[in-house]
Design a protein around this motif. Structure first.
Motif: not given
Length: 255
Positions: A224-246
């Motif tokens: 998902w992180a790779l796909e988000l980057r392709h869409e122009g969003r700066d979110a690596d896997a660690e960032r995604i996990a943080f957002v999911l938890e938050r």
């Protein structure tokens, strides 16, 4: 009927969720060193397992705290884990206690009790902790079976997947590797299932094995992180996990 998705394709609501928390950052975790010292009194004094909780290199005093509270960040936990000698029982247990202090956010007492149970047999704890680090650091890809083997081998008393995955994330980190272990707890499950509607990690893994499901989750989030980057969003896997938890299973955000 709620419609769910399967596979590792990018969940439709994830881009909006990442945008929702664009400005949110992980907060330092507050903890009280005297409480940890009191609970872990039974561990051999020479191991000094709470030493890093008082370390200026890894923790920060909380201004104005009469109880001598301090704070710790994940960056500090990861640095301490990188610095430890895996073969040194004292250093590994100290890094583990620091990791549990970071993991205690919002659940200090249960985490304290879990840590005390885990260190009831320090030699055994050191063996399990160090073995998990060796496995995770030796893994080259997400598909070589190491994540599953590590999950199945984990048997530290009182420390289930939620807390264990924090140790794996901090201590199993390899600088420069294309992927890293990730935290997986009940708040993340809630967001995956109630917000993103993935239908459970069993669907991601096509398996009911918790080990297979953990690996599939880590794999999916990195994809998902790779796909988000392709869409122009700066979110690596660690960032995604943080957002999911938050987000903790909150309402699905509007696109």
């Amino acid at each position: 009927m709620v419609r769910t998705i399967s596979g590792t394709s990018l969940p439709a609501a994830l881009p909006a969720l990442i945008d929702k928390y664009r400005d949110a950052q992980p907060r330092p975790v507050r903890f009280r060193p005297p409480n940890w010292t009191a609970v872990l009194y039974h561990v051999h004094p020479q191991l000094d397992v709470t030493a890093l909780l008082r370390s200026r290199a890894y923790t920060t005093p909380l201004d104005g705290s009469k109880a001598r509270d301090r704070t710790v960040t994940f960056a500090a936990v990861r640095a301490a884990c990188h610095a430890m000698d895996i073969g040194n029982e004292r250093e590994v247990l100290q890094a583990f206690v620091l990791t549990m202090a970071w993991a205690s956010a919002g659940a200090a007492n249960p985490t304290l009790r879990a840590t005390a149970r885990a260190l009831g047999d320090p030699d055994r704890a050191h063996r399990i902790l160090s073995d998990s680090v060796r496995r995770l650091r030796s893994a080259e890809t997400l598909h070589d079976g190491v994540l599953e083997a590590n999950h199945r081998a984990w048997s530290l008393r009182g420390v289930g997947q939620s807390l264990a995955s924090r140790w794996w994330t901090g201590a199993g980190d390899v600088t420069g590797r294309a992927w890293q272990p990730l935290v997986l707890d009940d708040r993340i499950y809630a967001t995956l299932n109630r917000t993103l509607l993935i239908g459970g990690t069993a669907r991601l893994a096509s398996s009911r094995s918790r080990a297979d499901r953990y690996r599939a989750y880590v794999d999916a989030v990195h994809r998902w992180a790779l796909e988000l980057r392709h869409e122009g969003r700066d979110a690596d896997a660690e960032r995604i996990a943080f957002v999911l938890e938050r987000h903790d299973g909150g309402a699905t955000p509007s696109a």
